[in-house]
Design a protein around this motif. Sequence first.
Motif, PDB file in Angstrom:
ATOM      1  N   GLY A   1       0.800  -1.216   0.000  1.00  0.00           N
ATOM      2  CA  GLY A   1       0.000   0.000   0.000  1.00  0.00           C
ATOM      3  C   GLY A   1       0.831   1.263   0.000  1.00  0.00           C
ATOM      4  N   GLY A   2       2.151   1.109   0.117  1.00  0.00           N
ATOM      5  CA  GLY A   2       3.044   2.263   0.100  1.00  0.00           C
ATOM      6  C   GLY A   2       2.894   3.167   1.298  1.00  0.00           C
ATOM      7  N   ASP A   3       2.417   2.611   2.418  1.00  0.00           N
ATOM      8  CA  ASP A   3       2.165   3.420   3.614  1.00  0.00           C
ATOM      9  C   ASP A   3       3.033   2.911   4.759  1.00  0.00           C
ATOM     10  OD1 ASP A   3       1.232   4.953   5.654  1.00  0.00           O
ATOM     11  OD2 ASP A   3      -0.868   4.334   5.496  1.00  0.00           O
ATOM     12  N   GLU A   4       4.217   3.512   4.923  1.00  0.00           N
ATOM     13  CA  GLU A   4       5.135   3.074   5.972  1.00  0.00           C
ATOM     14  C   GLU A   4       4.559   3.303   7.373  1.00  0.00           C
ATOM     15  OE1 GLU A   4       8.946   4.781   5.553  1.00  0.00           O
ATOM     16  OE2 GLU A   4       9.402   3.794   3.637  1.00  0.00           O
ATOM     17  N   SER A   5       3.630   4.251   7.490  1.00  0.00           N
ATOM     18  CA  SER A   5       3.051   4.519   8.802  1.00  0.00           C
ATOM     19  C   SER A   5       2.188   3.362   9.293  1.00  0.00           C
ATOM     20  CB  SER A   5       2.203   5.798   8.767  1.00  0.00           C
ATOM     21  OG  SER A   5       1.043   5.612   7.968  1.00  0.00           O
ATOM     22  N   ARG A   6       1.862   2.433   8.400  1.00  0.00           N
ATOM     23  CA  ARG A   6       1.034   1.287   8.770  1.00  0.00           C
ATOM     24  C   ARG A   6       1.870   0.021   8.976  1.00  0.00           C
ATOM     25  NH1 ARG A   6      -4.127   2.051   8.927  1.00  0.00           N
ATOM     26  NH2 ARG A   6      -4.560  -0.186   8.870  1.00  0.00           N
ATOM     27  N   GLU A   7       3.179   0.172   9.118  1.00  0.00           N
ATOM     28  CA  GLU A   7       4.002  -0.972   9.491  1.00  0.00           C
ATOM     29  C   GLU A   7       3.453  -1.563  10.788  1.00  0.00           C
ATOM     30  OE1 GLU A   7       7.852   0.677   9.872  1.00  0.00           O
ATOM     31  OE2 GLU A   7       8.383   0.388   7.766  1.00  0.00           O
ATOM     32  N   PRO A   8       3.372  -2.897  10.896  1.00  0.00           N
ATOM     33  CA  PRO A   8       2.761  -3.500  12.080  1.00  0.00           C
ATOM     34  C   PRO A   8       3.501  -3.140  13.362  1.00  0.00           C
ATOM     35  CG  PRO A   8       3.884  -5.153  10.744  1.00  0.00           C
ATOM     36  CD  PRO A   8       3.844  -3.903   9.930  1.00  0.00           C
ATOM     37  N   LEU A   9       2.753  -2.606  14.298  1.00  0.00           N
ATOM     38  CA  LEU A   9       3.313  -2.208  15.593  1.00  0.00           C
ATOM     39  C   LEU A   9       3.229  -3.389  16.546  1.00  0.00           C
ATOM     40  CD1 LEU A   9       4.389   0.471  16.931  1.00  0.00           C
ATOM     41  CD2 LEU A   9       2.093   0.688  17.924  1.00  0.00           C
ATOM     42  N   VAL A  10       4.361  -3.742  17.142  1.00  0.00           N
ATOM     43  CA  VAL A  10       4.430  -4.883  18.058  1.00  0.00           C
ATOM     44  C   VAL A  10       5.087  -4.427  19.352  1.00  0.00           C
ATOM     45  CG1 VAL A  10       5.380  -7.181  18.464  1.00  0.00           C
ATOM     46  CG2 VAL A  10       4.537  -6.566  16.182  1.00  0.00           C
ATOM     47  N   ALA A  11       4.448  -4.718  20.474  1.00  0.00           N
ATOM     48  CA  ALA A  11       4.992  -4.378  21.788  1.00  0.00           C
ATOM     49  C   ALA A  11       5.659  -5.603  22.409  1.00  0.00           C
ATOM     50  CB  ALA A  11       3.884  -3.880  22.711  1.00  0.00           C
ATOM     51  N   ALA A  12       6.828  -5.402  22.967  1.00  0.00           N
ATOM     52  CA  ALA A  12       7.540  -6.471  23.677  1.00  0.00           C
ATOM     53  C   ALA A  12       8.120  -5.870  24.950  1.00  0.00           C
ATOM     54  CB  ALA A  12       8.623  -7.082  22.799  1.00  0.00           C
ATOM     55  N   TYR A  13       9.033  -6.575  25.576  1.00  0.00           N
ATOM     56  CA  TYR A  13       9.648  -6.110  26.829  1.00  0.00           C
ATOM     57  C   TYR A  13      11.041  -6.715  26.909  1.00  0.00           C
ATOM     58  CZ  TYR A  13       8.434 -10.819  28.221  1.00  0.00           C
ATOM     59  OH  TYR A  13       8.331 -12.185  28.252  1.00  0.00           O
ATOM     60  N   HIS A  14      11.905  -6.058  27.646  1.00  0.00           N
ATOM     61  CA  HIS A  14      13.257  -6.572  27.844  1.00  0.00           C
ATOM     62  C   HIS A  14      13.227  -7.452  29.089  1.00  0.00           C
ATOM     63  CE1 HIS A  14      17.584  -6.851  28.106  1.00  0.00           C
ATOM     64  NE2 HIS A  14      17.695  -6.157  26.983  1.00  0.00           N
ATOM     65  N   PRO A  15      13.440  -8.770  28.965  1.00  0.00           N
ATOM     66  CA  PRO A  15      13.248  -9.662  30.106  1.00  0.00           C
ATOM     67  C   PRO A  15      14.353  -9.531  31.153  1.00  0.00           C
ATOM     68  CG  PRO A  15      14.164 -10.881  28.268  1.00  0.00           C
ATOM     69  CD  PRO A  15      13.865  -9.498  27.752  1.00  0.00           C
ATOM     70  N   SER A  16      14.002  -9.871  32.378  1.00  0.00           N
ATOM     71  CA  SER A  16      15.004 -10.000  33.426  1.00  0.00           C
ATOM     72  C   SER A  16      15.830 -11.261  33.155  1.00  0.00           C
ATOM     73  CB  SER A  16      14.322 -10.106  34.791  1.00  0.00           C
ATOM     74  OG  SER A  16      13.691 -11.373  34.919  1.00  0.00           O
TER      75      SER A  16
ATOM     76  N   ALA B   1      10.801  -9.634  10.387  1.00  0.00           N
ATOM     77  CA  ALA B   1       9.519  -9.842   9.707  1.00  0.00           C
ATOM     78  C   ALA B   1       8.836  -8.541   9.314  1.00  0.00           C
ATOM     79  CB  ALA B   1       8.587 -10.661  10.597  1.00  0.00           C
ATOM     80  N   GLY B   2       9.391  -7.413   9.786  1.00  0.00           N
ATOM     81  CA  GLY B   2       8.850  -6.113   9.398  1.00  0.00           C
ATOM     82  C   GLY B   2       8.125  -5.367  10.491  1.00  0.00           C
ATOM     83  N   ALA B   3       8.231  -5.838  11.742  1.00  0.00           N
ATOM     84  CA  ALA B   3       7.540  -5.172  12.843  1.00  0.00           C
ATOM     85  C   ALA B   3       8.223  -3.867  13.218  1.00  0.00           C
ATOM     86  CB  ALA B   3       7.497  -6.085  14.065  1.00  0.00           C
ATOM     87  N   ARG B   4       7.427  -2.924  13.648  1.00  0.00           N
ATOM     88  CA  ARG B   4       7.923  -1.723  14.311  1.00  0.00           C
ATOM     89  C   ARG B   4       7.767  -1.971  15.799  1.00  0.00           C
ATOM     90  NH1 ARG B   4       5.136   4.186  14.813  1.00  0.00           N
ATOM     91  NH2 ARG B   4       7.006   5.414  15.313  1.00  0.00           N
ATOM     92  N   MET B   5       8.881  -2.137  16.509  1.00  0.00           N
ATOM     93  CA  MET B   5       8.859  -2.588  17.897  1.00  0.00           C
ATOM     94  C   MET B   5       8.743  -1.418  18.863  1.00  0.00           C
ATOM     95  SD  MET B   5       9.039  -5.876  17.550  1.00  0.00           S
ATOM     96  CE  MET B   5       8.910  -6.067  19.334  1.00  0.00           C
ATOM     97  N   ILE B   6       7.994  -1.651  19.923  1.00  0.00           N
ATOM     98  CA  ILE B   6       7.938  -0.700  21.029  1.00  0.00           C
ATOM     99  C   ILE B   6       8.144  -1.453  22.344  1.00  0.00           C
ATOM    100  CG2 ILE B   6       6.543   1.041  19.892  1.00  0.00           C
ATOM    101  CD1 ILE B   6       4.063  -0.115  21.253  1.00  0.00           C
ATOM    102  N   PHE B   7       8.741  -0.754  23.310  1.00  0.00           N
ATOM    103  CA  PHE B   7       9.050  -1.331  24.622  1.00  0.00           C
ATOM    104  C   PHE B   7       8.532  -0.398  25.711  1.00  0.00           C
ATOM    105  CE2 PHE B   7      11.759  -3.728  21.938  1.00  0.00           C
ATOM    106  CZ  PHE B   7      12.067  -4.914  22.605  1.00  0.00           C
ATOM    107  N   PRO B   8       8.228  -0.957  26.893  1.00  0.00           N
ATOM    108  CA  PRO B   8       7.633  -0.138  27.953  1.00  0.00           C
ATOM    109  C   PRO B   8       8.654   0.652  28.757  1.00  0.00           C
ATOM    110  CG  PRO B   8       7.830  -2.406  28.694  1.00  0.00           C
ATOM    111  CD  PRO B   8       8.293  -2.382  27.254  1.00  0.00           C
ATOM    112  N   ALA B   9       8.156   1.740  29.310  1.00  0.00           N
ATOM    113  CA  ALA B   9       8.921   2.542  30.263  1.00  0.00           C
ATOM    114  C   ALA B   9       7.942   3.073  31.294  1.00  0.00           C
ATOM    115  CB  ALA B   9       9.628   3.690  29.555  1.00  0.00           C
TER     116      ALA B   9
END
Length: 222
Positions: free
Chosen positions: A62-77, A93-101
């Motif tokens: 679709g040519g829309d980089e803003s719609r890259e799949p957003l995936v949330a993860a965490y940095h494990p202990s 795989a093409g995910a845009r990763m986010i992590f918590p703070a």
Amino acid sequence: MDTEAMTARKKQLRTELRGRRSRTYQGEVGGARRAREAQQLIDHAAPLLAQVRGAALAAADGGDESREPLVAAYHPSPLEADVMPLVDELVAAGARMIFPASAGRRLEWITWDGLSPFLPSPGRGFGPEPDGERLGPDALADAVLVLTPAVAVDRSGTRIGHGAGYYDRALSAAGADTHVVTVIHPDELLEAGTLPRGEHDVPIPVVLTADGLVRLITIEGS
């Protein structure tokens, strides 16, 4: 079970479960087991990777980089199931990763580019976090997949976390189509009804362990 009794029971369970985790995964032998299981997580997460890959391809077509799949993860202990090798696969795989703070009583979410080092968190009890764009506390509304930590989950979908309620509050912002998956060690998936559930505890639909990807029969109010 009243609130005071439930709080005491959860505290007791956390102590017992963390002790068992420590006995299993500490030291050289435990570390080697954790590393092997990290690779097994990737194998069992094949459907999740396929979902993200498909969403990434659709966004590219679709040519829309803003719609890259957003995936949330965490940095494990160091003793939690090691989700970071799977995170690397999600990035590929093409995910845009986010992590918590930490953001007061809520989590906020920070983007990770897949390469930059993680930095120590200023939040007490929080793992390392990326130095990326801060998306605020409601970013999970746009996520296609959320990977959460836990101390344990039972087969009725009840999750017990580390006691501060951060993920219960965060998951309330997840979108209706967001897939929520909790990642734990195999022996931390317990029989239905083992864990007490309070009114603010969000039920978990799917668990990922080194033994497999398990869809749970979530029972409201169990």
